[in-house]
Enzyme design. Sequence first.
Site, mmCIF file in Angstrom:
data_model
loop_
_atom_site.group_PDB
_atom_site.id
_atom_site.type_symbol
_atom_site.label_atom_id
_atom_site.label_comp_id
_atom_site.label_asym_id
_atom_site.label_seq_id
_atom_site.Cartn_x
_atom_site.Cartn_y
_atom_site.Cartn_z
ATOM 1 N N PRO A 156 0.986 -1.502 -0.109
ATOM 2 C CA PRO A 156 -0.052 0.007 -0.001
ATOM 3 C C PRO A 156 1.086 1.006 0.443
ATOM 4 O O PRO A 156 2.153 1.401 0.543
ATOM 5 C CB PRO A 156 -0.509 -0.206 1.041
ATOM 6 C CG PRO A 156 -0.786 -1.403 1.532
ATOM 7 C CD PRO A 156 0.610 -1.874 1.300
ATOM 8 N N ILE A 201 0.296 4.388 1.230
ATOM 9 C CA ILE A 201 0.780 5.238 2.139
ATOM 10 C C ILE A 201 0.503 4.378 3.256
ATOM 11 O O ILE A 201 -0.344 3.617 3.299
ATOM 12 C CB ILE A 201 -0.397 5.869 2.774
ATOM 13 C CG1 ILE A 201 -0.427 7.545 1.207
ATOM 14 C CG2 ILE A 201 -0.654 6.919 3.920
ATOM 15 C CD1 ILE A 201 -1.231 8.499 1.091
ATOM 16 N N GLY A 202 1.198 4.290 4.618
ATOM 17 C CA GLY A 202 1.719 3.441 5.439
ATOM 18 C C GLY A 202 2.233 4.870 6.739
ATOM 19 O O GLY A 202 2.394 5.400 6.736
ATOM 20 N N LEU A 203 1.475 4.365 7.847
ATOM 21 C CA LEU A 203 1.806 4.792 8.501
ATOM 22 C C LEU A 203 3.127 4.935 9.194
ATOM 23 O O LEU A 203 3.734 3.395 9.772
ATOM 24 C CB LEU A 203 0.298 4.660 10.152
ATOM 25 C CG LEU A 203 1.530 5.448 11.493
ATOM 26 C CD1 LEU A 203 0.408 6.528 11.461
ATOM 27 C CD2 LEU A 203 -0.046 5.065 12.777
ATOM 28 N N GLY A 204 3.940 5.899 9.732
ATOM 29 C CA GLY A 204 5.285 5.863 10.213
ATOM 30 C C GLY A 204 5.240 5.556 11.547
ATOM 31 O O GLY A 204 4.211 6.603 12.155
ATOM 32 N N ASP A 247 4.013 0.653 9.417
ATOM 33 C CA ASP A 247 6.150 0.960 9.237
ATOM 34 C C ASP A 247 6.278 1.336 10.925
ATOM 35 O O ASP A 247 6.766 2.044 11.236
ATOM 36 C CB ASP A 247 6.378 1.928 8.075
ATOM 37 C CG ASP A 247 8.276 1.407 8.024
ATOM 38 O OD1 ASP A 247 8.616 1.438 7.603
ATOM 39 O OD2 ASP A 247 8.441 2.390 9.428
ATOM 40 N N TYR A 292 13.027 1.527 17.266
ATOM 41 C CA TYR A 292 12.079 2.699 17.942
ATOM 42 C C TYR A 292 11.441 2.836 19.212
ATOM 43 O O TYR A 292 11.243 3.143 19.816
ATOM 44 C CB TYR A 292 10.826 3.145 16.598
ATOM 45 C CG TYR A 292 11.365 3.553 15.685
ATOM 46 C CD1 TYR A 292 11.891 3.535 14.973
ATOM 47 C CD2 TYR A 292 10.168 2.643 14.161
ATOM 48 C CE1 TYR A 292 12.836 3.855 14.112
ATOM 49 C CE2 TYR A 292 10.428 3.223 12.687
ATOM 50 C CZ TYR A 292 11.667 3.769 13.139
ATOM 51 O OH TYR A 292 11.920 4.018 11.279
ATOM 52 N N LYS A 343 12.760 -3.515 10.503
ATOM 53 C CA LYS A 343 14.056 -3.396 10.445
ATOM 54 C C LYS A 343 15.045 -3.229 11.372
ATOM 55 O O LYS A 343 14.555 -3.844 12.470
ATOM 56 C CB LYS A 343 14.033 -1.092 10.110
ATOM 57 C CG LYS A 343 13.255 -0.904 9.457
ATOM 58 C CD LYS A 343 13.269 0.498 9.358
ATOM 59 C CE LYS A 343 12.391 0.903 8.488
ATOM 60 N NZ LYS A 343 11.362 2.065 9.786
ATOM 61 N N HIS A 383 18.133 -1.427 8.411
ATOM 62 C CA HIS A 383 18.114 -0.617 8.915
ATOM 63 C C HIS A 383 19.040 1.101 8.026
ATOM 64 O O HIS A 383 18.786 2.247 8.521
ATOM 65 C CB HIS A 383 18.145 -0.444 9.975
ATOM 66 C CG HIS A 383 16.816 1.158 10.534
ATOM 67 N ND1 HIS A 383 16.392 1.060 12.056
ATOM 68 C CD2 HIS A 383 17.001 1.889 10.227
ATOM 69 C CE1 HIS A 383 15.422 2.251 12.103
ATOM 70 N NE2 HIS A 383 15.372 2.591 10.849
#
Length: 295
Positions: free
Chosen positions: A2, A4-7, A33, A38, A67, A100
């Site tokens: 897709p 557009i992804g949500l970061g 993503d 993170y 990642k 990464h």
Amino acid sequence: MPVIGLGTWKSPAGKVGAAVEYALVEAGYRHIDGAYIYHNEKEVGQGLAKAFTSGRVKREEAFITSKLWTNFFAKSRVELACKNTLSDLGLEYLDLYLMHWGIATPPESGDDLLDEQGVLQLAPVSVREVWEEMEKLVASGLVRAIGVANFTAPMLIDLLTYAKIKPAVNQIELHPYNQQSTLIDFCNYKGIAVTAYSPLGSPGNSSGKPVLLQDETIDKIAQSHGKTSAQILIRWATQRETIVIPKSTTPERIKENIDVFDFELSKKEMALIAALDRRYRYVDPAEWWGFPYFD
Ligand code: A2P
């Protein structure tokens, strides 16, 4: 994949789970993503679990990226890292797993470990060793596709000399102030999809830096379409045929950022935005790793 992804970089604990659930269940996202580094994958996993048990989104409809962090770049640690991430996310497989960065750090270094001169300590591990382990993850079914992030053209050229599975994606910093058009062209030429990170100019992470969301040209274009500057930046990324992963934990913005399919930027507007390029990186490891990664 897709577009557009949500970061989720810098999405804090206490918010990111709800953001992921909202994006999938209410806002129509089908792409999330994330990354081990993170430090929020457990909570991302809780959001995914809620979305999947809601009955509104099935696991197989969602595209989930993570990642591999640089201190897991070692033959014996790649599978371990992937399994840890899968366990935190509560998933049986990842849709995409990325290296990464293109450098390895020592296992004990955690996030980053600098030497006495302020330079990142590196580990003697080649990208090739890591990539071969990444390929095994595909063979074992833990991940569906593998790719890289923050790779330059020479790094990709080297990787392509031995890769049995070529990288599906190169995820790089892209926005009007850092357009990297020739790198995108090269990736396209090699059949590698490109994902744009920090598409809004990473405003939560950029004090003292130029504020892309307040750029006059972007603002004027936004006004003429009755859209927000963020929507113009995201639409621009999709019209360049890149995948784009704006980060937000604010429900209204999460919705706003995917509401970009009812208008089109004209050739003239694309040209005006093309003229904004200034090769400006919001995410430059020279600032925190003490060496010129991109130079
Ligand atoms: P928040 O998460 O508080 O909503 P990037 O993806 O370029 O790194 O940008 C992420 C930053 O941009 C976050 O600080 C996020 O804040 C903010 N942001 C996300 N969407 C929007 C939007 N539509 N308008 C303004 N700021 C936004």
